[in-house]
Design a protein around this motif. Structure first.
Motif, short mmCIF file in Angstrom:
data_model
loop_
_atom_site.label_atom_id
_atom_site.label_comp_id
_atom_site.label_asym_id
_atom_site.label_seq_id
_atom_site.Cartn_x
_atom_site.Cartn_y
_atom_site.Cartn_z
N ASN A 1 -73.05 23.89 22.43
CA ASN A 1 -73.86 23.59 21.17
C ASN A 1 -72.91 23.48 20.00
N VAL A 2 -72.01 22.37 20.09
CA VAL A 2 -71.31 22.12 18.94
C VAL A 2 -71.98 21.49 17.84
N SER A 3 -72.06 22.26 16.66
CA SER A 3 -72.86 21.62 15.63
C SER A 3 -72.08 22.17 14.22
N ILE A 4 -72.10 21.07 13.31
CA ILE A 4 -71.23 21.54 12.12
C ILE A 4 -72.39 21.13 10.82
N LYS A 5 -72.57 22.00 10.31
CA LYS A 5 -73.26 21.82 9.01
C LYS A 5 -73.02 22.58 7.72
N TRP A 6 -72.71 21.93 6.54
CA TRP A 6 -72.34 22.64 5.43
C TRP A 6 -73.33 22.43 4.38
N PHE A 7 -73.79 23.36 3.50
CA PHE A 7 -74.62 22.87 2.47
C PHE A 7 -76.08 22.34 2.83
N GLU A 8 -76.59 22.64 3.92
CA GLU A 8 -77.39 21.94 4.68
C GLU A 8 -78.91 21.59 3.99
N ASP A 9 -79.23 22.34 3.16
CA ASP A 9 -80.45 22.17 2.32
C ASP A 9 -80.27 21.62 1.01
N LEU B 1 -59.15 27.27 14.10
CA LEU B 1 -60.19 28.24 14.63
C LEU B 1 -61.50 28.25 13.98
N ASP B 2 -61.64 27.44 12.85
CA ASP B 2 -63.13 27.55 12.52
C ASP B 2 -63.19 26.36 11.68
N SER B 3 -64.45 26.08 11.13
CA SER B 3 -64.62 24.66 10.41
C SER B 3 -64.53 24.83 8.74
N TRP B 4 -64.22 23.58 8.22
CA TRP B 4 -63.96 23.60 6.98
C TRP B 4 -64.89 22.28 6.47
N PRO B 5 -65.33 22.09 5.19
CA PRO B 5 -66.63 21.23 4.94
C PRO B 5 -66.36 19.88 5.20
#
Ligand code: WTA
Length: 647
Positions: free
Chosen positions: A64-72, A465-469
């Motif tokens: 379930n790869v999914s990358i969302k930032w500031f999504e709303d 290791l983790d996501s960035w915007p």
């Protein structure tokens, strides 16, 4: 390593920079301990139409790869890069354009940029381009390239910029892949005193693919070009028919901003997709902190808008910060090898960002070309695109920068959207050849081939290791490929494809790609692409391509070619194959070495042993490893004794 040279941050830089070492440490800690808090705060650096309430929502789980930032949140990227500066910076120069001809230049203020972009956007709309449509931009380095990108962003169309050095075939593949109905190009480009037939290339590309129903053409040289009145439009005619009023479209943070094709280890180039909110927050923030950009700085990145560096650090990052960004049409050695420094003097450039391959080439031309220029405006130097060898770093630092300007060696990728590892000039002591430490929110790690993390000093595969915007969100039209390429090798991490060493100070030293991607003069290329171009030639039966160390280009292209039965190799065929690859992909893919091989080293199951081919190309026969598992071990002897090129 203790023998590495260290260039400490100077007192002057500690004072002038946004952050010193203590502030870097504090901000970095906050960014990884509380990403929501950190990015929630820094996300406010851009203007939102509807403010976000959610910050980070990302998963590296391969199921379930999914990358969302500031999504709303909602915003418009173009309004952030243009409109929001009108009140305070309307008369400030947004773009300095320096033409290929040293007598040619232009200044475009933010107010003018606004008018130009609005008109351009209205032209797109008037010709049927809608929110979500893909627009292919195949342009030289003229201001209209930036107008086109910003105009797409303004109306919510997704741009796909294709480097002007790519062949009609490469352009056709990229138009087709994203099903783009609208192409923006120029009559011709101009580089190093020569013209590039962009419109003619576009015509040829459109014969080979569906799509491209309309072609908008910028008049650059005014020379005659073939014209199809049912399809082709002149920009200067179309802009006269529209107004300069074009309200920006309200976009969601996760709506796509652009697609940019890049090479991977297998298959065709993939459409790296970036979205709006996180990308703009990340590129504007890295532009500010890495280049320590202050309001009146003149900033110049020498990249082409056809690459990600041009997207993030010529157009979006700098313009979001209200900077003056220089767009250069030419090349480093035209009219002569002083050109970069003449442009620096002419426009009083403070921040200069280029690629190691250009530095090496200019270093080779000799110090006189540098020393006869002034360069006293320079305060900061940067590099990107490939590892910079310490000799080139030292030359850049001592000769170009006269020891006044720190060098930011910025490591990042098309996929990362913005810089991930780089010194901050007021905070991090530099070591020539090291990209040093991660930017805020970036968590690099090294893993061995089994995926075990290597702590402390060591060498391994570089993962995050983790996501960035600013991270890419998907491969356009192929989310499985996205997951497969980046998240399936070392579970729970983003795999960069690069090898890397970490020293005792925690500094990162990128060692180059560990996959079948090569980096030729900072241009990324899949060996598979060159191979498939070669085997498309009627006389070629098989081909294997690897990189080898090249003094100027970083890596050169070494091709092993097996001919069809009955074909005989000769110099004419070698030339023909070189031209063939240039035509299929573009001049940047031109093979440096072609070695004819009656057989390639394969395992019994038919897999080509590239490790052996790489060693031979590197002229390192001492360590060919175990060849006994090969179907026919004798092919190796033949390859070794026929190795091409210098020793
Ligand atoms: C390489 C360009 C060492 C690396 C922004 C990466 C570098 C690939 C550096 C991405 C650097 C880029 N030091 N290597 N400072 N910068 N690279 O997608 O191998 O064109 O994976 O993005 O270039 O190339 P791309």
């Amino acid at each position: 390593m203790s023998d590495e040279k260290l260039y400490p941050v100077t007192e002057a830089w500690k004072k002038r920079a946004f952050v010193d070492r203590a502030q870097y440490d504090e901000m970095y800690k906050a960014s990884v301990e509380d990403p929501d808090g950190f990015w929630g705060e820094h996300g406010k650096r851009i203007d939102w139409i509807k403010p976000f309430t959610r910050v980070k929502n990302t998963s590296y789980d391969p199921h379930n790869v999914s990358i969302k930032w500031f999504e709303d949140g909602t915003l418009n990227v173009c309004a952030n890069c243009v409109d929001r500066h009108l009140e305070t910076r309307g008369d400030k120069v947004a773009i300095i354009w320096e033409g290929d001809d040293p007598d040619d230049h232009k200044h475009i203020t933010y107010r003018e940029l606004h008018a130009q972009v609005c008109r351009f956007a209205n032209v797109l709309k008037a010709n049927g381009v809608k929110k979500g449509d893909r627009v292919t931009i195949y342009m030289p380095m003229v201001p209209e390239a930036a107008y086109a990108m910003l105009a797409c962003a303004r109306i919510g169309a997704v741009h796909s910029v294709v480097f002007g050095g790519f062949s009609p075939d490469s352009l056709a593949g990229r138009i087709q892949d994203c099903d783009s109905k609208f192409v923006v190009t120029a009559d011709e480009g101009v580089r190093g005193g020569r013209t590039i037939p962009l419109k003619a290339n576009t015509d040829e590309a459109l014969k080979k693919c569906a799509g491209g129903e309309k072609v908008l053409v910028v008049r650059r040289t005014g020379n005659d070009v073939p014209w199809d009145p049912s399809r082709d439009l002149w920009l200067h005619e179309e802009t006269e028919k529209v107004s300069d009023d074009c309200p920006p479209e309200e976009m969601n943070a996760e709506d796509p901003l652009f697609i940019l094709y890049t090479s991977g280890s297998t298959g065709k180039p993939k459409g790296v997709m970036h979205t709006s909110g996180g990308y703009l927050v990340y590129t504007s923030m890295t532009h500010q902190y890495v280049f320590d950009y202050h309001e009146d700085d003149i900033y110049w990145c020498t990249a082409d808008v056809g690459w990600v560096t041009g997207h993030s650090y010529i157009v979006y990052g700098p313009l979001a910060n209200g900077a003056t960004t220089l767009i250069f049409e030419g090349v480093p050695n035209y009219p002569d090898a002083s050109r970069f420094w003449q442009v620096v003097d002419k426009h009083k450039v403070n921040i200069f960002y280029t690629a190691p391959t250009a530095i090496r080439a200019l270093m080779g031309a000799g110090d006189d070309y540098v020393k006869k220029t002034d360069r006293s405006s320079l305060t900061l130097l940067g590099t990107v695109g490939e590892p910079i060898n310490p000799e080139a770093w030292e030359w850049y630092y001592h000769v170009v920068g006269e020891e006044r300007s720190p060098i930011v060696d910025t490591w990042w990728q098309t996929e990362t959207g913005g810089i991930l590892i780089s010194p901050l000039p007021g905070a991090i002591d530099q070591k020539p050849g090291s990209a040093t430490l991660p930017f805020f929110g970036v968590q690099p790690a090294l893993v061995d081939n089994e995926g075990n993390e290597i702590k402390g000093e060591g060498q391994g595969n570089l993962v995050m290791l983790d996501s960035w915007p600013g991270q890419m969100r998907t491969v356009y039209g192929d989310h499985d490929r996205f997951v497969q390429t980046y998240f399936s090798t070392y579970l729970g991490t983003y795999f960069t494809g690069d090898g890397c060493r970490r020293d005792a100070d925690g500094y990162y030293w990128i060692t180059g790609r560990v996959d079948d991607v090569i980096n030729v003069s900072g241009h990324r290329m899949g060996t598979a692409e060159v191979e498939s171009a070669l085997v498309a030639h009627p006389k070629v039966s098989e081909a294997a391509v690897v990189g080898f160390p090249h003094d100027l280009k970083g890596q050169g292209i070494y091709c092993y070619v097996t001919l069809m039965a009955g074909e005989e190799p000769d110099e004419a065929l070698t030339q023909e194959l070189r031209q063939w690859v240039r035509k299929e992909i573009g001049p940047i893919a031109s093979p440096d070495v072609i070695q004819y091989a009656p057989g390639l080293p394969k395992t019994r199951s038919g897999k080509i042993m590239r490790r052996i081919l790489r060693k031979i190309a590197e002229d390192d026969f001492s360590n060919l490893g175990d060849t006994s598992t090969l179907a026919d071990p004798s092919v190796v002897d033949n390859l070794v004794s026929n190795r091409q090129g210098g020793r």
